[in-house]
Design a protein around this motif. Structure first.
Motif, PDB file in Angstrom:
ATOM      1  N   ARG A  65       0.946  -1.140  -0.120  1.00  0.00           N
ATOM      2  CA  ARG A  65       0.143   0.018   0.035  1.00  0.00           C
ATOM      3  C   ARG A  65       0.947   1.382  -0.322  1.00  0.00           C
ATOM      4  NH1 ARG A  65      -2.946  -3.365   3.652  1.00  0.00           N
ATOM      5  NH2 ARG A  65      -2.317  -2.057   5.744  1.00  0.00           N
ATOM      6  N   GLU A  68       2.411   1.668  -3.436  1.00  0.00           N
ATOM      7  CA  GLU A  68       0.937   2.048  -4.394  1.00  0.00           C
ATOM      8  C   GLU A  68       1.232   0.636  -5.758  1.00  0.00           C
ATOM      9  OE1 GLU A  68       2.191   6.042  -5.633  1.00  0.00           O
ATOM     10  OE2 GLU A  68       0.719   6.842  -4.048  1.00  0.00           O
ATOM     11  N   ARG A  69       1.417  -0.261  -4.605  1.00  0.00           N
ATOM     12  CA  ARG A  69       0.863  -1.602  -5.252  1.00  0.00           C
ATOM     13  C   ARG A  69       0.300  -2.540  -5.129  1.00  0.00           C
ATOM     14  NH1 ARG A  69       4.707  -4.857  -4.002  1.00  0.00           N
ATOM     15  NH2 ARG A  69       5.408  -3.739  -1.842  1.00  0.00           N
ATOM     16  N   ARG A 102      -8.265  -0.208  -1.275  1.00  0.00           N
ATOM     17  CA  ARG A 102      -7.369   0.923  -0.143  1.00  0.00           C
ATOM     18  C   ARG A 102      -7.533   0.690   1.449  1.00  0.00           C
ATOM     19  NH1 ARG A 102      -3.695   2.177   2.284  1.00  0.00           N
ATOM     20  NH2 ARG A 102      -1.853   3.818   1.673  1.00  0.00           N
ATOM     21  N   ASN A 346       0.308   6.760   5.645  1.00  0.00           N
ATOM     22  CA  ASN A 346       0.468   8.484   4.633  1.00  0.00           C
ATOM     23  C   ASN A 346       0.248   9.396   5.919  1.00  0.00           C
ATOM     24  OD1 ASN A 346      -0.590   7.165   1.769  1.00  0.00           O
ATOM     25  ND2 ASN A 346      -1.892   6.394   3.388  1.00  0.00           N
ATOM     26  N   PRO A 372      -2.391   8.145  -8.154  1.00  0.00           N
ATOM     27  CA  PRO A 372      -0.102   8.329  -7.364  1.00  0.00           C
ATOM     28  C   PRO A 372       0.265   8.789  -7.204  1.00  0.00           C
ATOM     29  CG  PRO A 372      -0.546   6.423  -9.591  1.00  0.00           C
ATOM     30  CD  PRO A 372      -2.616   7.766  -9.220  1.00  0.00           C
ATOM     31  N   THR A 373       1.074   9.224  -6.430  1.00  0.00           N
ATOM     32  CA  THR A 373       1.613  10.434  -5.509  1.00  0.00           C
ATOM     33  C   THR A 373       2.493  11.141  -6.798  1.00  0.00           C
ATOM     34  OG1 THR A 373       2.477   9.666  -3.211  1.00  0.00           O
ATOM     35  CG2 THR A 373       3.288  11.104  -3.138  1.00  0.00           C
TER      36      THR A 373
END
Length: 376
Positions: A65, A68-69, A102, A346, A372-373
């Motif tokens: 997480r 971001e996968r 998420r 986060n 995505p960031t």
């Protein structure tokens, strides 16, 4: 495994030696006892390994997480998606790669249902502040989230909270204590008479007498027993997950007022909620023995299904009124734990300040959490 196989081979060798008269038959009992001990120890090792593997998977999922996968690897909550909702589809609340996937790390159906309800429903300013206060306290508690994630076995927890609440709330009609005692006595006598007859210690007459008595009692209670079994026949493994989650929550010291209020909702007269739910799961597991082909004949003689149905109904009469409160509190704490994991992973994402007065919306660098960031 090798030690168990070696012990089994030893038992065979001892049996051959005893048959030939080389040594006594008592040595076989030693080998059998050793085999049982090894089975128990081996089972403990397997359980410890499975728990360690699940812990590794829990932290791997957290790393995924953060990196971001995570999309497509968890429960996406599609069954919670309403057909017509003012923002659920626009904000990608449910479905593959959704916000629900998420955030969701809950283990029980109650926690999952609570989390989905929070995403779909508005809350008062006070409720939002209370949740933020609880999240601040829970955010650094990695051990609590790990224990909640590892509760129960590796199976997915599918305790349906609405059905459990409905079953618990329906009027209970427990059997009178004298009747329960009579069933226990007749069941024990019937089983003993069968075993003594099979061993040749007695004739078939005592077994025939108790067979008639037990059959009459089972027939008289059959309608109620069938209804109880039908309504309460739920998988024990799922309830064990709920029991372990409750037990872990009961051990956690909370400081913020919102969490202390949720913890207080679990307080009940008599046994702790986790122990009570575990007791119900055990009774349902015992009831399942009636389906075992080897056990079924003996269970019928011992009035096993009748006695277990009586025990389940007695449980419902004692604890049924508190079940909804337990499930609701468990669901809220699980949902808060899931959201606290998202906040921990986060740290740069702030909580909004909720202010009183006319409607205002002020934000800087606002972005959807699923973007995505690098591109948000």
């Amino acid at each position: 495994m090798l030690s168990r196989a070696a012990t089994a081979a030893l038992a065979v060798a001892l049996a051959i030696g005893a048959w030939k008269g080389t040594w006594g038959w008592g040595w076989i009992a030693v080998a059998v006892l050793l085999f049982v001990v090894l089975v128990v120890l081996h089972d403990r090792v397997l359980r410890a390994k499975a728990r360690a593997d699940r812990a590794v998977a829990h932290y791997d999922a957290g790393i995924a997480r953060i990196e971001e996968r995570w999309a497509g690897t968890g429960r996406d909550g599609s069954r919670h998606a309403p057909e017509h909702h003012p923002y659920a589809a626009d904000l990608d609340l449910f479905g593959p790669g959704s916000l629900f996937e998420r955030v969701n790390t809950t283990r029980t159906g109650a926690g999952e249902a609570t989390l989905s309800t929070w995403l779909l429903s508005p809350a008062t300013p006070r409720t939002i502040r209370d949740r933020q206060l609880a999240l601040e306290e829970l955010k650094p508690r990695l051990e609590l989230r790990e224990d909640l994630a590892l509760a129960g076995d590796a199976v997915a927890a599918e305790v349906h909270p609405d059905r459990l609440r409905a079953w618990a709330r329906s009027p209970a009609r427990p059997f009178p204590l004298p009747l329960r005692m009579l069933a226990a006595i007749l069941g024990a006598c019937g089983l003993v008479s069968l075993l003594t007859w099979l061993s040749g210690a007695t004739t078939a007459i005592p077994f025939a007498i108790f067979g008639v008595l037990n059959g009459s009692l089972a027939l008289a209670a059959r309608r109620r027993v069938v209804a109880i079994v039908h309504d309460a026949d739920r998988p024990g493994a799922e309830l064990r997950v709920l029991s372990e989650v409750l037990a872990r929550i009961e051990r956690e010291p909370f400081e913020s007022e919102p969490l202390r209020e949720l913890r207080a909702a679990l307080d009940s007269d008599g046994a702790a909620p986790s122990a009570a739910i575990a007791s119900l799961a055990k009774r349902l597991d015992w009831m399942e023995l009636r389906r075992n082909q080897l056990v079924a004949p003996f269970a019928a003689v011992a009035l096993w299904t009748t006695q277990m149905a009586m025990a389940v109904e007695a449980w419902r009469a004692r604890h049924g009124a508190a079940v909804s409160r337990w499930v609701d509190a468990c669901g809220e704490i699980e949902a808060l734990a899931a959201m606290s994991a998202c906040a921990f992973e986060n740290p740069n994402d702030p909580f909004p300040d909720i202010v009183e007065g006319p409607g205002r919306f002020e934000a800087e660098a606002l972005g959807h959490p699923l973007i995505p960031t690098a591109r948000c």
